[in-house]
Motif scaffolding. Structure first.
Motif, PDB file in Angstrom:
ATOM      1  N   LEU A  51      26.960  53.097  24.499  1.00 63.35           N
ATOM      2  CA  LEU A  51      27.944  52.074  24.139  1.00 63.35           C
ATOM      3  C   LEU A  51      28.402  52.335  22.706  1.00 63.35           C
ATOM      4  N   LYS A  52      29.686  52.614  22.546  1.00 64.04           N
ATOM      5  CA  LYS A  52      30.198  52.862  21.202  1.00 64.04           C
ATOM      6  C   LYS A  52      30.799  51.585  20.635  1.00 64.04           C
ATOM      7  N   LYS A  53      30.604  51.433  19.339  1.00 64.74           N
ATOM      8  CA  LYS A  53      31.134  50.271  18.622  1.00 64.74           C
ATOM      9  C   LYS A  53      32.021  50.767  17.490  1.00 64.74           C
ATOM     10  N   LYS A  54      32.976  49.952  17.097  1.00 62.65           N
ATOM     11  CA  LYS A  54      33.852  50.282  15.984  1.00 62.65           C
ATOM     12  C   LYS A  54      33.016  50.298  14.693  1.00 62.65           C
ATOM     13  N   ALA A  55      33.163  51.353  13.911  1.00 69.14           N
ATOM     14  CA  ALA A  55      32.396  51.477  12.671  1.00 69.14           C
ATOM     15  C   ALA A  55      32.861  50.445  11.652  1.00 69.14           C
ATOM     16  N   ARG A  61      34.677  55.691   4.291  1.00 69.57           N
ATOM     17  CA  ARG A  61      34.614  56.788   3.310  1.00 69.57           C
ATOM     18  C   ARG A  61      34.316  58.124   3.996  1.00 69.57           C
ATOM     19  N   TYR A  62      33.811  58.069   5.225  1.00 67.63           N
ATOM     20  CA  TYR A  62      33.508  59.294   5.973  1.00 67.63           C
ATOM     21  C   TYR A  62      34.607  59.649   6.980  1.00 67.63           C
ATOM     22  N   GLY A  63      35.547  58.747   7.177  1.00 68.13           N
ATOM     23  CA  GLY A  63      36.651  58.994   8.100  1.00 68.13           C
ATOM     24  C   GLY A  63      37.219  57.690   8.618  1.00 68.13           C
ATOM     25  N   LYS A  64      38.449  57.755   9.039  1.00 66.91           N
ATOM     26  CA  LYS A  64      39.127  56.564   9.572  1.00 66.91           C
ATOM     27  C   LYS A  64      38.954  56.509  11.090  1.00 66.91           C
ATOM     28  N   ASN A  74      11.988  55.446  17.148  1.00 67.44           N
ATOM     29  CA  ASN A  74      10.638  54.881  17.200  1.00 67.44           C
ATOM     30  C   ASN A  74      10.738  53.411  16.814  1.00 67.44           C
ATOM     31  N   ASN A  75       9.616  52.748  16.682  1.00 67.05           N
ATOM     32  CA  ASN A  75       9.637  51.309  16.387  1.00 67.05           C
ATOM     33  C   ASN A  75      10.220  50.988  15.019  1.00 67.05           C
ATOM     34  N   ASN A  76      10.216  51.960  14.101  1.00 63.92           N
ATOM     35  CA  ASN A  76      10.654  51.699  12.732  1.00 63.92           C
ATOM     36  C   ASN A  76      12.040  52.232  12.396  1.00 63.92           C
ATOM     37  N   THR A  77      12.550  53.178  13.180  1.00 59.96           N
ATOM     38  CA  THR A  77      13.775  53.867  12.784  1.00 59.96           C
ATOM     39  C   THR A  77      14.833  53.857  13.881  1.00 59.96           C
ATOM     40  N   THR A  78      15.998  53.366  13.506  1.00 65.26           N
ATOM     41  CA  THR A  78      17.190  53.446  14.352  1.00 65.26           C
ATOM     42  C   THR A  78      18.179  54.343  13.626  1.00 65.26           C
ATOM     43  N   TRP A  79      18.698  55.333  14.328  1.00 69.04           N
ATOM     44  CA  TRP A  79      19.708  56.228  13.769  1.00 69.04           C
ATOM     45  C   TRP A  79      21.089  55.753  14.165  1.00 69.04           C
ATOM     46  N   TYR A  80      22.023  55.840  13.222  1.00 66.91           N
ATOM     47  CA  TYR A  80      23.419  55.508  13.463  1.00 66.91           C
ATOM     48  C   TYR A  80      24.221  56.799  13.384  1.00 66.91           C
ATOM     49  N   VAL A  81      24.981  57.070  14.429  1.00 63.42           N
ATOM     50  CA  VAL A  81      25.783  58.288  14.502  1.00 63.42           C
ATOM     51  C   VAL A  81      27.247  57.863  14.496  1.00 63.42           C
ATOM     52  N   PHE A  82      27.960  58.249  13.431  1.00 62.41           N
ATOM     53  CA  PHE A  82      29.362  57.876  13.255  1.00 62.41           C
ATOM     54  C   PHE A  82      30.244  59.055  13.645  1.00 62.41           C
ATOM     55  N   PHE A  83      31.268  58.775  14.436  1.00 62.41           N
ATOM     56  CA  PHE A  83      32.091  59.862  14.954  1.00 62.41           C
ATOM     57  C   PHE A  83      33.513  59.407  15.220  1.00 62.41           C
ATOM     58  N   SER A  84      34.375  60.394  15.308  1.00 59.28           N
ATOM     59  CA  SER A  84      35.753  60.186  15.738  1.00 59.28           C
ATOM     60  C   SER A  84      35.939  60.961  17.030  1.00 59.28           C
ATOM     61  N   ILE A  85      36.888  60.524  17.819  1.00 63.75           N
ATOM     62  CA  ILE A  85      37.252  61.277  19.010  1.00 63.75           C
ATOM     63  C   ILE A  85      38.514  62.052  18.646  1.00 63.75           C
ATOM     64  N   VAL A  86      38.383  63.364  18.615  1.00 61.14           N
ATOM     65  CA  VAL A  86      39.471  64.253  18.209  1.00 61.14           C
ATOM     66  C   VAL A  86      39.761  65.188  19.384  1.00 61.14           C
ATOM     67  N   GLU A  87      40.945  65.016  19.953  1.00 58.15           N
ATOM     68  CA  GLU A  87      41.348  65.777  21.135  1.00 58.15           C
ATOM     69  C   GLU A  87      40.276  65.658  22.208  1.00 58.15           C
ATOM     70  N   GLU A  88      39.603  66.737  22.527  1.00 59.38           N
ATOM     71  CA  GLU A  88      38.596  66.713  23.596  1.00 59.38           C
ATOM     72  C   GLU A  88      37.176  66.773  23.049  1.00 59.38           C
ATOM     73  N   PHE A  91      33.652  64.194  17.194  1.00 55.66           N
ATOM     74  CA  PHE A  91      33.469  64.824  15.897  1.00 55.66           C
ATOM     75  C   PHE A  91      32.545  63.946  15.062  1.00 55.66           C
ATOM     76  N   VAL A  92      31.278  64.352  14.935  1.00 55.83           N
ATOM     77  CA  VAL A  92      30.275  63.578  14.219  1.00 55.83           C
ATOM     78  C   VAL A  92      30.501  63.770  12.725  1.00 55.83           C
ATOM     79  N   ARG A  93      30.792  62.655  12.039  1.00 58.04           N
ATOM     80  CA  ARG A  93      31.156  62.701  10.625  1.00 58.04           C
ATOM     81  C   ARG A  93      30.028  62.259   9.688  1.00 58.04           C
ATOM     82  N   TYR A  94      29.091  61.471  10.217  1.00 57.40           N
ATOM     83  CA  TYR A  94      28.041  60.949   9.353  1.00 57.40           C
ATOM     84  C   TYR A  94      26.902  60.454  10.220  1.00 57.40           C
TER      85      TYR A  94
END
Length: 106
Positions: A51-55, A61-64, A74-88, A91-94
């Motif tokens: 499920l993607k959410k609007k950043a 500052r990493y992209g529009k 794990n129980n202590n760490t959630t990773w956030y992956v910020f990306f744009s959809i570029v053509e096909e 594109f992971v920006r941060y």
């Protein structure tokens, strides 16, 4: 769609291995390398089905027009992956986690 990592994200992931060892979050280089490799594979295999959410504006500052997804590693760490959809491609920006950026995620 394929997943492309920005060069600075690749650098951050490589540096993450060192941080995991230096701060004693993980005890050995093989374990730290495996942790980062698993994160990369998880992103590549599952970014399209999460499920993607609007950043939040803070991350522009990493992209529009970015989205983000989360990975609970794990129980202590959630990773956030910020990306744009570029053509096909996704594109992971941060990439960050709740320890560094959690206060900016609503």
């Amino acid at each position: 769609m394929k997943v492309v990592f920005a060069p600075e994200v690749e650098e951050d992931l490589y540096e993450l291995i060192e941080v995991l060892i230096e701060k004693e979050y993980l005890g050995t280089y093989p374990f730290a390398i495996s942790y980062v490799e698993d994160l990369i594979v998880d992103i590549q295999q599952n970014i399209h089905s999460k499920l993607k959410k609007k950043a939040p504006v803070f991350f522009e500052r990493y992209g529009k027009d970015m989205y983000y997804i989360t990975y609970q590693r794990n129980n202590n760490t959630t990773w956030y992956v910020f990306f744009s959809i570029v053509e096909e491609s996704y594109f992971v920006r941060y990439i960050s986690n709740n320890h560094a950026s959690g206060q900016y995620i609503l």
